[in-house]
Design a protein around this motif. Structure first.
Motif: not given
Ligand SMILES: C[S@@+](CC[C@H](N)C(=O)[O-])C[C@H]1O[C@@H](n2cnc3c(N)ncnc32)[C@H](O)[C@@H]1O
Ligand code: SF4
Ligand code: SF4
Length: 374
Positions: A43, A45, A85, A135, A137, A174, A207
């Protein structure tokens, strides 16, 4: 979309100075120190492969980060959220973290916890972060790795989390509620709530990609829950549903901006109001999701002060002539239940004022659920 956008890196008219005088200072900013990640979440972004040399070469250097952070502090910022990232993937993470701390900033770190080492624990114990948000998963190896697509990532996550907790560091959690883990959401929530008194939230709203990658955006769409599923998971979680009810108290689903009825300004949210985002390559945005090319600014070619004082007011002043915006989203009484905003609309459609059917369906399903619960 209305005319008069800030073209990439072009600065607005001199008349903007009047507006500039009224602007507030930045209080906080997000800093994505890399787009690369050890995981490959379905998922995600932003993520690019850990070994992506091009992405690595584009990353802000430590010296560039120091410059941006120094400018931010001089302008009034007190809090920086470090994300990616995966921020811990950077070999100079400790130096970046310390540079931000030395500027006097409160520092929060978003991480998947997989790369936590005893050295990070010592660093965080000696120089405490404002918070560390991990996070989660999946609650089992199978589900976790179905999301991250990295064999071994569940064990790495468990090890990292154990290190953080054994080190006495407070952790917030989260989770994203997505197709690949929704069957385990209750277990993920229990896992997190057992391990923190501080904070846990889950989010079912995805998103699309910041880089517009159509293949990866299709993967994100495939991970989205249906409006009915979103309502079901939110209804099943007392805390979450209670918060939604509280946000819409007194039977009113209020759009706080409705008193400006007829206003054609695009931005009624907090983007650029006391906060901003800096991408791994130095791209300044008013908020993390706002990547429309006419709203960004390259901090490698200009300064943070220019971005804040010239670009922000110009973007906040953008207006729309699109009926979908003016007659629907702009005056929508349930916009507080919706993922719609100019940034997410642009990721979805390329345009900051287009309507998004999926967002609309989710918001209406939520509103109906709240109505039924009244
Ligand atoms: C991009 S990650 C960066 C920090 C770290 N790598 C992590 O996974 O927590 C930040 C948060 O954005 C969430 N996230 C990733 N893709 C997303 C999306 N398409 N829409 C909303 N939140 C998203 C992730 O699950 C994570 O909780
Ligand atoms: S761990 Fe974070 S940055 Fe990495 S792929 Fe997953 S959501 Fe994206
Ligand atoms: S997409 Fe629908 S629910 Fe969301 S703000 Fe626009 S009209 Fe309202």
């Amino acid at each position: 979309m209305s005319d008069g956008f800030v073209g990439r890196q072009s600065l607005p008219d001199l008349g903007i100075w009047d507006k500039l005088k009224q602007r507030r200072r930045p209080i906080s900013f997000d800093l994505e120190i890399t787009a690369r990640c050890n995981n490959d979440c379905r998922h995600c972004y932003i993520n690019l492969p850990a070994g992506d040399r091009e992405a690595r070469a584009r990353e802000l250097t430590l010296a560039e980060i120091e410059r941006v952070a120094g400018d931010a502090v001089a302008m009034g910022a007190v809090w920086c959220l470090v994300s990616g990232g995966e921020p811990l993937l950077r070999s100079d993470f400790a130096a970046v973290y310390m540079a931000l701390k030395r500027k006097g900033l409160l520092v929060s770190v978003f991480t998947n916890a997989c790369l936590i080492t005893p050295a990070h624990i010592e660093l965080f114990k000696k120089y405490p972060p404002r918070d560390i948000e991990v996070s989660v998963y999946g609650a089992t190896r199978a589900t976790y790795e179905a999301v991250t697509r990295r064999p071994g990532s569940y064990d790495a996550f468990s090890r990292g989390l154990d290190l953080l907790r054994e080190g006495g560091l407070k952790v917030r959690f989260k989770a994203m509620a997505i197709r690949s883990n929704v069957h385990e959401l209750a277990a993920i929530s229990a896992f997190c709530r057992e391990r923190t008194k501080d904070y846990f939230r889950f989010d079912p709203l995805l998103h699309l990609r910041f880089d517009g990658d159509p293949v990866r955006s299709a993967e994100i769409r495939a991970e989205r829950l249906t409006p009915e599923e979103i309502v079901a998971v939110e209804r099943a979680d007392e805390e979450r549903f209670g918060a939604l009810q509280k946000g819409c108290a007194d039977g009113q689903l209020i759009n706080p901006e409705l008193e400006h009825y007829g206003c054609d300004h695009l931005f009624h949210c907090g983007a650029g109001n006391g906060s901003f985002s800096v991408g791994y390559d130095g791209t300044f945005r008013l908020c993390s999701s706002l990547w429309h090319r006419d709203t960004t600014y390259d901090l490698r070619r200009g300064t943070l002060r220019e971005a804040w004082e010239l670009v922000v007011p110009r973007v906040r002043d953008l207006r729309s002539t699109n009926k979908d915006f003016i007659e629907r989203c702009r005056v929508c009484p349930i916009i507080n239940l919706c993922l719609w905003c100019p940034a997410h609309a642009a990721l979805e459609t390329g345009s900051m004022d287009d309507w998004v059917d999926y967002f609309c369906a989710v918001a209406h399903a939520r509103a109906a659920a709240l109505d039924r619960a009244r």
